[in-house]
Structure formats: structure tokens, C-alpha cells
Design a protein around this motif. Sequence first.
Motif, PDB file in Angstrom:
ATOM      1  N   ALA A 145       0.637  -1.068   0.076  1.00 19.68           N
ATOM      2  CA  ALA A 145      -0.006  -0.105  -0.016  1.00 19.68           C
ATOM      3  C   ALA A 145       0.850   1.143  -0.081  1.00 19.68           C
ATOM      4  N   ASN A 146       2.148   1.061  -0.003  1.00 22.08           N
ATOM      5  CA  ASN A 146       3.105   2.302   0.055  1.00 22.08           C
ATOM      6  C   ASN A 146       2.716   3.226   1.426  1.00 22.08           C
ATOM      7  N   ILE A 147       2.606   2.649   2.422  1.00 22.23           N
ATOM      8  CA  ILE A 147       2.113   3.398   3.559  1.00 22.23           C
ATOM      9  C   ILE A 147       3.302   3.927   4.112  1.00 22.23           C
ATOM     10  N   VAL A 148       2.881   5.348   4.493  1.00 18.57           N
ATOM     11  CA  VAL A 148       3.790   6.243   5.349  1.00 18.57           C
ATOM     12  C   VAL A 148       3.171   6.475   6.739  1.00 18.57           C
ATOM     13  N   LEU A 149       4.066   6.298   7.760  1.00 15.25           N
ATOM     14  CA  LEU A 149       3.656   6.329   9.117  1.00 15.25           C
ATOM     15  C   LEU A 149       3.883   7.796   9.703  1.00 15.25           C
ATOM     16  N   ASP A 150       3.076   8.382   9.955  1.00 20.04           N
ATOM     17  CA  ASP A 150       3.291   9.793  10.642  1.00 20.04           C
ATOM     18  C   ASP A 150       2.956   9.657  12.132  1.00 20.04           C
ATOM     19  N   LEU A 151       4.042   9.368  13.094  1.00 20.50           N
ATOM     20  CA  LEU A 151       3.926   9.179  14.384  1.00 20.50           C
ATOM     21  C   LEU A 151       3.739  10.398  15.262  1.00 20.50           C
ATOM     22  N   ALA A 152       4.123  11.540  14.612  1.00 21.54           N
ATOM     23  CA  ALA A 152       3.889  12.979  15.376  1.00 21.54           C
ATOM     24  C   ALA A 152       2.368  13.148  15.248  1.00 21.54           C
ATOM     25  N   GLY A 153       1.881  12.798  13.959  1.00 17.41           N
ATOM     26  CA  GLY A 153       0.283  13.167  14.015  1.00 17.41           C
ATOM     27  C   GLY A 153      -0.432  12.150  14.003  1.00 17.41           C
ATOM     28  N   LEU A 154      -0.089  10.801  14.629  1.00 15.85           N
ATOM     29  CA  LEU A 154      -0.846   9.539  14.507  1.00 15.85           C
ATOM     30  C   LEU A 154      -1.745   9.321  13.544  1.00 15.85           C
ATOM     31  N   VAL A 155      -1.292   9.346  12.114  1.00 17.91           N
ATOM     32  CA  VAL A 155      -2.069   9.137  11.141  1.00 17.91           C
ATOM     33  C   VAL A 155      -0.858   8.306  10.278  1.00 17.91           C
ATOM     34  N   MET A 156      -1.720   7.604   9.281  1.00 18.49           N
ATOM     35  CA  MET A 156      -0.960   6.759   7.995  1.00 18.49           C
ATOM     36  C   MET A 156      -1.409   7.100   6.890  1.00 18.49           C
ATOM     37  N   TYR A 157      -0.770   7.143   5.917  1.00 21.06           N
ATOM     38  CA  TYR A 157      -1.565   7.379   4.578  1.00 21.06           C
ATOM     39  C   TYR A 157      -0.585   6.748   3.443  1.00 21.06           C
ATOM     40  N   SER A 158      -1.265   6.220   2.020  1.00 17.19           N
ATOM     41  CA  SER A 158      -0.444   5.706   1.178  1.00 17.19           C
ATOM     42  C   SER A 158       0.205   6.839   0.387  1.00 17.19           C
ATOM     43  N   ARG A 159       1.454   6.606   0.071  1.00 16.56           N
ATOM     44  CA  ARG A 159       2.147   7.522  -0.493  1.00 16.56           C
ATOM     45  C   ARG A 159       1.574   7.987  -1.696  1.00 16.56           C
ATOM     46  N   LYS A 160       0.538   7.170  -2.502  1.00  8.54           N
ATOM     47  CA  LYS A 160      -0.166   7.430  -3.792  1.00  8.54           C
ATOM     48  C   LYS A 160      -1.166   8.595  -3.340  1.00  8.54           C
ATOM     49  N   GLU A 161      -1.658   8.410  -2.026  1.00  5.78           N
ATOM     50  CA  GLU A 161      -2.523   9.526  -1.613  1.00  5.78           C
ATOM     51  C   GLU A 161      -2.176  11.001  -1.821  1.00  5.78           C
ATOM     52  N   LYS A 162      -0.708  11.057  -1.439  1.00 11.74           N
ATOM     53  CA  LYS A 162      -0.084  12.503  -1.346  1.00 11.74           C
ATOM     54  C   LYS A 162       0.351  12.872  -2.610  1.00 11.74           C
ATOM     55  N   ASP A 163       0.916  11.752  -3.420  1.00 11.82           N
ATOM     56  CA  ASP A 163       1.467  12.344  -4.778  1.00 11.82           C
ATOM     57  C   ASP A 163       0.579  12.859  -5.786  1.00 11.82           C
TER      58      ASP A 163
END
Length: 130
Positions: free
Chosen positions: A112-130
Motif C-alpha cells: 500500500a506504500n504506507i507512510v507512518l506519521d507518528l507525530a500526527g498519529l496518522v498513516m497514508y498511502s504515498r499514492k494519496e499524497k502524490d
Amino acid sequence: MKIEYVDGLLQTSLTLKYKGQPLTIDKLVIDTGASHTLLSADAVADIGVYFETGDEIVTAFGIGGEESCFRKTFDSIQLGNFNIENYKLDVGSLHEKLAINGLLGLDLLMKANIVLDLAGLVMYSRKEKD
């Protein structure tokens, strides 16, 4: 996608379909040390997921020792906005005291190409951000 920090563990949820039946599974521990995602057999039993003749048997190794699991192909798996069809996940028993429904392992996190943002306690697929 939201991450919960519960008892020192990062937890999230995913939605899957098996033979057309949808199920959302909460209390999945995000485990970057696990090579494969493992779902509790109890968590998926309501939609008819159980061991059948011909299912691949795999062995999961961890701190608690080793456990036999079986591998099932799910119609689809949705993790946030990421969706994959006809994907295999391991299903087995988890220690009763854990009070979790599975481990979200590197197989699905990387697919899923997941990025974990531990500071914000969120995760997202890199494909969602690009």
C-alpha cells in the motif's frame, strides 16, 4: 487514516471482503517487525473464513514462539484509500490476553506504500499524497 496508541501499541483498522461479505476489523496492531499480516481467526469467522482442504498452511514465528496459520485470498482489502483485490492474508490464532484482532505486517504496509506519521498519529498511502 487514523492511528490509535493503545497500551503502547499502534493500532488501526482495515476493511475486507470475503466471498462478497464486507467486514471492518479494528484493533489491528501496526507491526513493522512482522513480515506478513496476520488476522485472528475469531475476527473473520463471522464472514465464513475458516480453514478448508487445499488452503496453504504457513508458520508464523514471533516472540511467543511459532504458530501454524492458513492463508486465504480475500476479494478485496481496503486500508484507508488504498484498495487491493484478490490478496492473500494469513489467518490464525492470537494469544487471548492480547485483546487485538491481528497484526498489520510489512507485506500489506509496503504493498500500500504506507507512510507512518507518528507525530500526527496518522498513516497514508504515498499514492494519496502524490
